[in-house]
Design an enzyme around this catalytic site. Structure first.
Site, PDB file in Angstrom:
ATOM      1  N   HIS A  29       0.650  -7.917  10.308  1.00  0.00           N
ATOM      2  CA  HIS A  29       1.425  -8.561  11.373  1.00  0.00           C
ATOM      3  C   HIS A  29       0.775  -9.883  11.791  1.00  0.00           C
ATOM      4  CE1 HIS A  29       4.639  -8.745  14.100  1.00  0.00           C
ATOM      5  NE2 HIS A  29       4.581  -7.544  14.635  1.00  0.00           N
TER       6      HIS A  29
ATOM      7  N   ASP B  23      17.117  -4.067  -4.698  1.00  0.00           N
ATOM      8  CA  ASP B  23      17.386  -3.467  -6.010  1.00  0.00           C
ATOM      9  C   ASP B  23      16.417  -4.059  -7.025  1.00  0.00           C
ATOM     10  OD1 ASP B  23      18.330  -2.621  -8.446  1.00  0.00           O
ATOM     11  OD2 ASP B  23      20.374  -3.371  -8.159  1.00  0.00           O
TER      12      ASP B  23
END
Length: 430
Positions: free
Chosen positions: A154, A372
């Site tokens: 982060h 994908d």
């Protein structure tokens, strides 16, 4: 299901396929990056063996490594190491990469996923960050299905940047010619400053956190939006809150009701929402702008918002706080020092127990289900238990239009919260 067993079977370090040019090897963190909590953010994507395309498991593993290496040439800071909360040394140190065997079927886990076990699909504990920027664990189930666990610091990226990387890697893997490249340079907009006296780790707890996943169907979300609609408006139709506004108001109200009864007059209660600054800049930044392009809208709710018939008041207060994250706010934010003073004050009050915060962040409408890698889209995308109390992460629930709320509470509070009949009346069985 019971405890699942995950065994790491190989480890590697993946480096960019082309060396990072010398002039890019010192990647300056922005002021916004500097102030973010030093934890790893998780995302885990699950792919069945019977996806759209049949690919041998060994071929998948080899191809994932090869395409990750290629992707890192575009996302070069992710292969570096954070130095002194000031910059990333982009000397191509590489990404820790693990392969693991899961001793169950993919369907056994995804039909009733347990958030407390999802950390097993990740390479590191989320608060064990050290100087890492990115780490990956590819997990194979007994059926041949795969779960790709990604942890990203982060300090370097917000949730949108994390999803950008995952989808960029997936695009390279499926040989898509149209790969969205990240745009860097946030430190030019929000220059780093001296954070002396401020501890970015404030908020990470060592208390026992329990994380539960609650699913709200499309109809439940619609009912909550109606419940929190403002029927006193002068407009022809009642002003309905967004899905996230309604769910935030509902979850917070039920949390206070079951864990506090009456509010403590000595404490300040706040509701915090993460807000994407990209669209609020002037001019707006593109969505592929990489980094922590977020700040936090803070609502100090009136307890009147919990009274029957006044539900919309809480939503209005949250909305007003979010609206204040505007052009003027960002101009002041760019100065850095004034905002740092505010952060120091908030951190001090939080540490003394004067403030009780409840935080919300939403990944809804992020293209999580578009990743994908060449064998079809994920059947499910999950998060993991985070080392913060009173934190809710919203995620889309697949393609059915519902929303998953991943709620992190201390053990005692979760024991009360998960039994609340009013709350459970809107939750779908999982």
């Amino acid at each position: 299901m019971g405890e699942i067993e995950v065994e790491v079977i190989s480890t590697d370090t993946i480096k960019p396929s082309s060396p990072t040019p010398t002039h890019l090897r010192h990647f300056q963190l922005s002021f916004l990056d500097q102030t973010l909590t030093p934890i790893l953010m998780p995302i885990i994507l699950f792919y069945p063996v019977d996806g759209d395309v049949k690919v041998d498991t060994v071929e998948r593993f080899v191809w994932l490594k090869k395409t990750l290496s290629k992707t890192l040439t575009q996302f070069y800071p992710l292969a570096g190491r954070v130095k002194d909360n000031l910059y990333i040394d982009c000397s191509d140190q590489g990404v820790p990469y693990f392969e693991a065997q899961v001793k169950c079927q993919l369907s056994e886990f995804t039909c009733h996923p347990d958030p407390m076990q999802l950390t097993k699909f990740l390479p590191y504990a989320l608060d064990n960050i050290v100087d890492l920027v990115l780490a990956i664990q590819v997990n194979i189930f007994e059926c041949g299905g795969i779960a790709i666990g990604v942890c990203i610091s982060h300090k370097v990226a917000d949730a949108l940047s994390m999803v950008m990387f995952v989808n960029g890697w997936a695009a390279v893997a499926r040989r898509d010619a149209d790969v969205l490249c990240p745009q860097f340079g946030l430190a030019n907009i929000f220059p780093p400053i001296n954070l002396s006296g401020f501890n970015p780790s404030t908020g990470i707890t060592k208390e026992k956190i329990v994380t539960k996943r609650f699913v709200f169907s499309t109809s439940s979300v619609a009912a909550l939006r109606e419940k929190y609609a403002d029927h006193n408006t002068t407009e022809d139709l009642p002003r309905r809150p967004t899905r996230i506004e309604a769910l935030s108001a509902f979850i917070w109200s039920r949390f206070v009701a079951v864990t506090h009864g009456m509010a403590d007059p000595k404490r300040v209660y706040t509701i915090v929402h993460a807000v994407n600054l990209r669209t609020r800049m002037d001019p707006p930044l593109p969505e592929n702008y990489f980094g922590n392009v977020i700040r936090f809208a803070i609502t100090t709710p009136s307890m009147d918002g919990m009274k029957e018939g006044q539900c919309h008041a809480l939503v209005n207060q949250m909305r007003e706080a979010i609206i204040k994250i505007d052009g003027d706010y960002i101009k002041n934010l760019r100065k850095g020092v004034e905002h740092l003073s505010f952060l120091k004050e908030q951190a001090e009050r939080f540490t003394k127990g004067e403030i009780e915060s409840f935080r919300f962040t939403s990944l809804c409408r992020f293209p999580l289900y578009e990743a994908d890698f060449g064998w079809g889209k994920p059947i499910w995308v999950g998060s993991a238990s985070l080392p913060f109390k009173n934190l809710v992460v919203f995620m889309d629930s697949g393609s059915n239009g519902g929303i998953e709320a991943w709620i992190n509470l201390v053990e005692e509070d979760m024991g009360k919260f998960q039994e609340d009949k009013e709350f459970l009346s809107f939750v779908s069985p999982t």
